[in-house]
Design a protein around this motif. Structure first.
Motif, PDB file in Angstrom:
ATOM      1  N   UNK A  31       8.944 -36.595  17.201  1.00 37.31           N
ATOM      2  CA  UNK A  31       9.648 -36.068  16.033  1.00 37.31           C
ATOM      3  C   UNK A  31      10.115 -34.622  16.226  1.00 37.31           C
ATOM      4  N   UNK A  32       9.861 -34.061  17.402  1.00 31.95           N
ATOM      5  CA  UNK A  32      10.328 -32.702  17.735  1.00 31.95           C
ATOM      6  C   UNK A  32       9.799 -31.639  16.783  1.00 31.95           C
ATOM      7  N   UNK A  33       8.633 -31.889  16.206  1.00 32.27           N
ATOM      8  CA  UNK A  33       8.003 -30.879  15.357  1.00 32.27           C
ATOM      9  C   UNK A  33       7.011 -30.105  16.237  1.00 32.27           C
ATOM     10  N   UNK A  34       7.563 -29.192  17.031  1.00 30.19           N
ATOM     11  CA  UNK A  34       6.768 -28.552  18.078  1.00 30.19           C
ATOM     12  C   UNK A  34       6.046 -27.285  17.614  1.00 30.19           C
ATOM     13  N   UNK A  35       6.128 -26.993  16.322  1.00 31.52           N
ATOM     14  CA  UNK A  35       5.350 -25.861  15.800  1.00 31.52           C
ATOM     15  C   UNK A  35       3.864 -26.119  15.878  1.00 31.52           C
ATOM     16  N   UNK A  36       3.472 -27.368  15.837  1.00 32.94           N
ATOM     17  CA  UNK A  36       2.063 -27.749  15.975  1.00 32.94           C
ATOM     18  C   UNK A  36       1.740 -27.774  17.465  1.00 32.94           C
ATOM     19  N   UNK A  37       0.706 -27.044  17.875  1.00 34.68           N
ATOM     20  CA  UNK A  37       0.471 -26.816  19.305  1.00 34.68           C
ATOM     21  C   UNK A  37      -0.639 -27.684  19.886  1.00 34.68           C
ATOM     22  N   UNK A  38      -0.460 -27.977  21.166  1.00 37.82           N
ATOM     23  CA  UNK A  38      -1.504 -28.660  21.936  1.00 37.82           C
ATOM     24  C   UNK A  38      -2.336 -27.596  22.643  1.00 37.82           C
ATOM     25  N   UNK A  39      -3.604 -27.525  22.299  1.00 36.40           N
ATOM     26  CA  UNK A  39      -4.489 -26.583  22.979  1.00 36.40           C
ATOM     27  C   UNK A  39      -5.463 -27.327  23.868  1.00 36.40           C
ATOM     28  N   UNK A  40      -6.572 -27.749  23.276  1.00 39.14           N
ATOM     29  CA  UNK A  40      -7.622 -28.408  24.069  1.00 39.14           C
ATOM     30  C   UNK A  40      -7.483 -29.925  24.097  1.00 39.14           C
ATOM     31  N   UNK A  41      -6.907 -30.489  23.053  1.00 35.71           N
ATOM     32  CA  UNK A  41      -6.821 -31.948  22.949  1.00 35.71           C
ATOM     33  C   UNK A  41      -8.148 -32.603  22.643  1.00 35.71           C
ATOM     34  N   UNK A  42      -9.156 -31.797  22.323  1.00 34.40           N
ATOM     35  CA  UNK A  42     -10.510 -32.330  22.113  1.00 34.40           C
ATOM     36  C   UNK A  42     -11.116 -31.933  20.770  1.00 34.40           C
ATOM     37  N   UNK A  44     -11.430 -28.934  19.559  1.00 33.65           N
ATOM     38  CA  UNK A  44     -12.277 -27.742  19.662  1.00 33.65           C
ATOM     39  C   UNK A  44     -11.546 -26.417  19.396  1.00 33.65           C
ATOM     40  N   UNK A  45     -10.208 -26.418  19.347  1.00 34.92           N
ATOM     41  CA  UNK A  45      -9.523 -25.120  19.303  1.00 34.92           C
ATOM     42  C   UNK A  45      -8.716 -24.864  18.035  1.00 34.92           C
ATOM     43  N   UNK A  46      -8.316 -25.912  17.332  1.00 33.04           N
ATOM     44  CA  UNK A  46      -7.589 -25.744  16.081  1.00 33.04           C
ATOM     45  C   UNK A  46      -6.099 -25.487  16.221  1.00 33.04           C
ATOM     46  N   UNK A  47      -5.576 -25.408  17.447  1.00 35.24           N
ATOM     47  CA  UNK A  47      -4.145 -25.131  17.619  1.00 35.24           C
ATOM     48  C   UNK A  47      -3.268 -26.216  17.002  1.00 35.24           C
ATOM     49  N   UNK A  48      -3.807 -27.410  16.898  1.00 33.61           N
ATOM     50  CA  UNK A  48      -3.038 -28.574  16.431  1.00 33.61           C
ATOM     51  C   UNK A  48      -3.208 -28.851  14.937  1.00 33.61           C
ATOM     52  N   UNK A  49      -3.741 -27.883  14.202  1.00 29.70           N
ATOM     53  CA  UNK A  49      -4.092 -28.132  12.800  1.00 29.70           C
ATOM     54  C   UNK A  49      -2.859 -28.379  11.933  1.00 29.70           C
ATOM     55  N   UNK A  50      -2.921 -29.440  11.156  1.00 34.53           N
ATOM     56  CA  UNK A  50      -1.920 -29.735  10.119  1.00 34.53           C
ATOM     57  C   UNK A  50      -2.691 -29.995   8.827  1.00 34.53           C
ATOM     58  N   UNK A  59      -4.833 -32.578  14.430  1.00 34.49           N
ATOM     59  CA  UNK A  59      -3.930 -33.709  14.664  1.00 34.49           C
ATOM     60  C   UNK A  59      -4.133 -34.338  16.036  1.00 34.49           C
ATOM     61  N   UNK A  60      -4.821 -33.655  16.946  1.00 31.24           N
ATOM     62  CA  UNK A  60      -5.098 -34.269  18.252  1.00 31.24           C
ATOM     63  C   UNK A  60      -6.183 -35.337  18.164  1.00 31.24           C
ATOM     64  N   UNK A  98      -0.879 -12.354  18.893  1.00 27.65           N
ATOM     65  CA  UNK A  98      -0.413 -11.670  20.109  1.00 27.65           C
ATOM     66  C   UNK A  98       0.547 -12.620  20.809  1.00 27.65           C
ATOM     67  N   UNK A  99       0.012 -13.637  21.515  1.00 26.43           N
ATOM     68  CA  UNK A  99       0.929 -14.607  22.143  1.00 26.43           C
ATOM     69  C   UNK A  99       1.475 -15.588  21.107  1.00 26.43           C
ATOM     70  N   UNK A 100       0.747 -15.799  20.025  1.00 25.93           N
ATOM     71  CA  UNK A 100       1.213 -16.668  18.952  1.00 25.93           C
ATOM     72  C   UNK A 100       0.845 -18.133  19.100  1.00 25.93           C
ATOM     73  N   UNK A 101       0.174 -18.484  20.196  1.00 27.41           N
ATOM     74  CA  UNK A 101      -0.071 -19.916  20.418  1.00 27.41           C
ATOM     75  C   UNK A 101      -0.994 -20.517  19.368  1.00 27.41           C
ATOM     76  N   UNK A 102      -1.950 -19.738  18.910  1.00 29.50           N
ATOM     77  CA  UNK A 102      -2.900 -20.257  17.912  1.00 29.50           C
ATOM     78  C   UNK A 102      -2.382 -20.148  16.492  1.00 29.50           C
ATOM     79  N   UNK A 103      -1.261 -19.440  16.313  1.00 30.53           N
ATOM     80  CA  UNK A 103      -0.902 -18.944  14.981  1.00 30.53           C
ATOM     81  C   UNK A 103      -0.584 -20.045  13.976  1.00 30.53           C
ATOM     82  N   UNK A 104       0.146 -21.067  14.396  1.00 26.50           N
ATOM     83  CA  UNK A 104       0.461 -22.100  13.398  1.00 26.50           C
ATOM     84  C   UNK A 104      -0.807 -22.798  12.929  1.00 26.50           C
ATOM     85  N   UNK A 105      -1.730 -23.052  13.846  1.00 26.31           N
ATOM     86  CA  UNK A 105      -3.001 -23.659  13.437  1.00 26.31           C
ATOM     87  C   UNK A 105      -3.791 -22.744  12.527  1.00 26.31           C
TER      88      UNK A 105
END
Ligand code: FES
Ligand code: FES
Length: 158
Positions: A31-42, A44-50, A59-60, A98-105
């Motif tokens: 769906x090209x909704x790439x604001x949600x990030x892939x971090x650990x896939x397990x 444990x990191x929250x980057x994929x939170x919706x 969401x992982x 800083x890098x912003x990778x965690x920010x959306x989560x």
């Protein structure tokens, strides 16, 4: 392979995906909704939170097919008519990244917290955000941003 309907950011999306494909994968890769990030896939990191029916969700860890029927909100769905939410504004104002990778989560978890608790204590914020990891260590500014968002408006994201 299953065919199902996902309700995301106020729109229905018809999706065909393998039964085990995660919601994160469907959001990003179909769906090209790439604001949600892939971090650990397990989980444990929250980057994929919706948000799923208002709850902060990794969401992982959810098969996309299991999210059919839920109201899903991603970072792309927070703004209204070009206006950011108080949580988004506060992250910008405090420079809470800083890098912003965690920010959306981080923003999705903070949005869920402030929806449920308009005036959290520092301890409640830390507890609620405990599953969101920032590799850049911007935690003090994230805490400041969530406190600023609480004082601005008490959430108002959904
Ligand atoms: S990618 Fe989902 S919790 Fe890390
Ligand atoms: S700002 Fe880089 S991981 Fe959080």
């Amino acid at each position: 392979m299953s065919k199902f309907l996902l309700h995301i950011n106020g729109q229905d999306h018809s999706v065909q995906a393998p039964d085990e494909e995660s919601l994160l994968s469907v959001l990003r890769n179909r769906l090209a909704l790439t604001g949600t990030k892939y971090g650990c896939g397990e989980g444990q990191c929250g980057a994929c939170t919706v948000l799923m029916d208002g709850a902060a969700t990794r969401s992982c860890q959810i098969p996309a097919a299991a999210a059919a029927g839920a109201k899903i909100t991603t970072i792309e769905g927070l703004e209204r008519q070009g206006r950011l939410t108080p949580v988004q504004d506060a992250f910008l104002e405090e420079g809470a990244y800083q890098c912003g990778y965690c920010t959306s989560g981080m923003i999705m978890s903070a949005s869920a917290l402030l929806h449920d608790n308009h005036s959290p204590t520092d301890e409640q914020i830390v507890t609620a955000m405990n599953g969101n990891v920032c590799r850049c260590g911007t935690y003090p500014r994230i805490l400041a941003a969530i406190k600023r968002a609480a004082s601005l408006s008490a959430g108002g994201t959904r």
